[in-house]
Scaffold this motif. Structure first.
Motif, PDB file in Angstrom:
ATOM      1  N   UNK A  15      43.528  23.745  50.084  1.00  0.00           N
ATOM      2  CA  UNK A  15      43.291  25.019  50.738  1.00  0.00           C
ATOM      3  C   UNK A  15      44.350  26.005  50.248  1.00  0.00           C
ATOM      4  N   UNK A  16      43.925  27.075  49.588  1.00  0.00           N
ATOM      5  CA  UNK A  16      44.869  28.024  48.998  1.00  0.00           C
ATOM      6  C   UNK A  16      45.809  28.637  50.033  1.00  0.00           C
ATOM      7  N   UNK A  17      45.385  28.656  51.287  1.00  0.00           N
ATOM      8  CA  UNK A  17      46.252  29.200  52.327  1.00  0.00           C
ATOM      9  C   UNK A  17      47.499  28.343  52.520  1.00  0.00           C
ATOM     10  N   UNK A  18      47.414  27.075  52.102  1.00  0.00           N
ATOM     11  CA  UNK A  18      48.547  26.154  52.239  1.00  0.00           C
ATOM     12  C   UNK A  18      49.369  26.042  50.955  1.00  0.00           C
ATOM     13  N   UNK A  19      49.041  26.884  49.960  1.00  0.00           N
ATOM     14  CA  UNK A  19      49.779  26.846  48.701  1.00  0.00           C
ATOM     15  C   UNK A  19      51.096  27.603  48.863  1.00  0.00           C
ATOM     16  N   UNK A  20      52.201  26.872  48.740  1.00  0.00           N
ATOM     17  CA  UNK A  20      53.521  27.457  48.990  1.00  0.00           C
ATOM     18  C   UNK A  20      54.169  28.041  47.746  1.00  0.00           C
ATOM     19  N   UNK A  21      53.595  27.782  46.583  1.00  0.00           N
ATOM     20  CA  UNK A  21      54.167  28.348  45.371  1.00  0.00           C
ATOM     21  C   UNK A  21      53.847  27.523  44.138  1.00  0.00           C
ATOM     22  N   UNK A  22      54.332  28.013  43.010  1.00  0.00           N
ATOM     23  CA  UNK A  22      54.201  27.324  41.729  1.00  0.00           C
ATOM     24  C   UNK A  22      55.602  27.075  41.202  1.00  0.00           C
ATOM     25  N   UNK A  23      55.849  25.832  40.792  1.00  0.00           N
ATOM     26  CA  UNK A  23      57.165  25.454  40.284  1.00  0.00           C
ATOM     27  C   UNK A  23      57.005  24.889  38.879  1.00  0.00           C
ATOM     28  N   UNK A  24      57.786  25.421  37.935  1.00  0.00           N
ATOM     29  CA  UNK A  24      57.613  25.066  36.524  1.00  0.00           C
ATOM     30  C   UNK A  24      58.894  24.517  35.911  1.00  0.00           C
ATOM     31  N   UNK A  25      58.781  23.382  35.249  1.00  0.00           N
ATOM     32  CA  UNK A  25      59.879  22.830  34.450  1.00  0.00           C
ATOM     33  C   UNK A  25      59.664  23.297  33.012  1.00  0.00           C
ATOM     34  N   UNK A  26      60.582  24.102  32.519  1.00  0.00           N
ATOM     35  CA  UNK A  26      60.412  24.763  31.221  1.00  0.00           C
ATOM     36  C   UNK A  26      61.654  24.563  30.366  1.00  0.00           C
ATOM     37  N   UNK A  27      61.489  24.212  29.081  1.00  0.00           N
ATOM     38  CA  UNK A  27      62.669  24.092  28.215  1.00  0.00           C
ATOM     39  C   UNK A  27      63.259  25.461  27.895  1.00  0.00           C
ATOM     40  N   UNK A  28      64.545  25.504  27.633  1.00  0.00           N
ATOM     41  CA  UNK A  28      65.200  26.772  27.290  1.00  0.00           C
ATOM     42  C   UNK A  28      65.127  27.056  25.806  1.00  0.00           C
ATOM     43  N   UNK A  29      65.583  28.232  25.419  1.00  0.00           N
ATOM     44  CA  UNK A  29      66.208  29.277  26.227  1.00  0.00           C
ATOM     45  C   UNK A  29      65.166  30.013  27.096  1.00  0.00           C
ATOM     46  N   UNK A  30      65.518  30.175  28.369  1.00  0.00           N
ATOM     47  CA  UNK A  30      64.603  30.780  29.333  1.00  0.00           C
ATOM     48  C   UNK A  30      65.439  31.330  30.477  1.00  0.00           C
ATOM     49  N   UNK A  31      65.094  32.511  30.959  1.00  0.00           N
ATOM     50  CA  UNK A  31      65.772  33.084  32.113  1.00  0.00           C
ATOM     51  C   UNK A  31      65.076  32.554  33.360  1.00  0.00           C
ATOM     52  N   UNK A  32      65.663  31.552  33.975  1.00  0.00           N
ATOM     53  CA  UNK A  32      64.994  30.858  35.072  1.00  0.00           C
ATOM     54  C   UNK A  32      64.928  31.692  36.344  1.00  0.00           C
ATOM     55  N   UNK A  33      65.840  32.588  36.526  1.00  0.00           N
ATOM     56  CA  UNK A  33      65.815  33.436  37.722  1.00  0.00           C
ATOM     57  C   UNK A  33      64.737  34.514  37.605  1.00  0.00           C
ATOM     58  N   UNK A  34      64.687  35.168  36.446  1.00  0.00           N
ATOM     59  CA  UNK A  34      63.722  36.256  36.256  1.00  0.00           C
ATOM     60  C   UNK A  34      62.363  35.753  35.761  1.00  0.00           C
ATOM     61  N   UNK A  35      62.355  34.619  35.045  1.00  0.00           N
ATOM     62  CA  UNK A  35      61.102  34.076  34.544  1.00  0.00           C
ATOM     63  C   UNK A  35      60.730  34.537  33.147  1.00  0.00           C
ATOM     64  N   UNK A  36      61.732  34.839  32.324  1.00  0.00           N
ATOM     65  CA  UNK A  36      61.471  35.394  30.991  1.00  0.00           C
ATOM     66  C   UNK A  36      61.702  34.366  29.891  1.00  0.00           C
TER      67      UNK A  36
END
Length: 298
Positions: free
Chosen positions: A63-84
């Motif tokens: 149920x999309x109403x219960x979706x609390x977010x999306x969490x991604x494990x991504x290799x760097x270089x990556x700005x993890x705070x901003x998402x860039x």
């Protein structure tokens, strides 16, 4: 208590592994793990089509109403705070340089600005996932490494990442630690392993799987290459294990699948240095990363 779910994603250069995470219990929902393979160097819109397909297939199961977010494990270089994305010249996500993945996802799914989209590097995510798989590990000091095309590492105390403290390397990273005439990643990575074989034989192999098969077929020099790899790994991490006073050392990444070929030399080097520590090989790197990065939403 109302059920809360998240979508966890382990982002690779040629695939994405995704699953639904039960945030209340911090467990992967059984039967929800899916994997999509693609070329991440394709145009942005095409790559995002794959991402959207993977995410929507999971959204259909909850149920999309219960979706609390999306969490991604991504290799760097990556700005993890901003998402860039700042990945460049690594033969993956070449067209994403400077683009913000949070903006791209919000555009695709009409998420509002308050919808949580979080990320962390793959080594941190893997390490935390391994800890959360067994609640007994939550009280331990754990050092985890990922061995593959590169060398990742993280340090965890009481279930939390330690990065800016005197008993761990700067930012908790080990790939760039000085080692011999270069850095740790030169020796403790796939290229370091293949370089070992080349030094012993003069032959250049391009695939780690080829060396793995040679070693398992009894090739003496191939086995020596793996043993040398285990010794190099031990030399790199020994100062870290001592400084952090680690209770447990966890090995993940693609090369962990060949652990039986380098663990003996690794353990011998550790033992000779007077360090007693629990050593574990991960049996499921990707789902560990999914679980670990989802802890950012707990």
């Amino acid at each position: 208590m109302e059920k809360r779910f998240a979508i966890g994603m382990d982002v690779g250069g040629s695939h994405i592994t995704a699953a639904i995470i039960d945030v209340n219990e911090m467990k992967i929902v059984e039967g929800s793990v899916s994997k999509l393979s693609f070329d991440s160097n394709l145009p942005v819109q095409i790559v995002m089509d794959y991402w959207e397909k993977g995410i929507r297939s999971l959204c259909e199961k909850i149920n999309l109403e219960n979706l609390s977010g999306i969490a991604m494990a991504i290799p760097g270089p990556f700005d993890y705070e901003k998402g860039t994305f700042w990945i460049k010249d690594q033969n993956k996500y070449e067209n994403f340089y400077g683009l913000n993945i949070k903006d791209l996802l919000r555009e695709r799914f009409n998420f509002d600005n308050n919808f949580p989209i979080v990320s962390d590097n793959d080594a941190n995510s893997f390490g935390k996932g391994e800890v959360y798989k067994n609640t007994k590990n939550l009280t331990k000091r754990v050092m985890a490494v990922t061995l593959g095309t590169g060398l990742g590492g993280c340090f965890i105390e009481n279930g939390k990442i330690v990065q800016n403290r005197k008993d761990v390397p700067e930012n908790g990273e080990i790939w760039n630690l000085p080692y011999k005439n270069g850095i740790a990643e030169d020796a403790v990575s796939l290229r370091g392993l293949l370089d070992n074989y080349k030094k012993f034989t003069g032959k250049q192999l391009n695939e780690g799987l080829d060396l793995y098969h040679l070693a398992n077929s009894g090739d003496e020099k191939a086995n020596e290459a793996f043993s040398k790899f285990g010794e190099d790994l031990a030399e790199v991490v020994l100062p870290c294990l001592k400084n952090f006073n680690a209770d447990m050392f966890v090995i993940g990444g693609k090369l962990a699948n060949a652990g039986d070929l380098f663990l003996n030399s690794f353990k011998e080097k550790i033992k000779n240095a007077g360090v007693e520590i629990e050593v574990a090989i991960s049996t499921d790197n990707e789902t560990s990363a999914l679980l670990g990065v989802a802890t950012l939403l707990s």
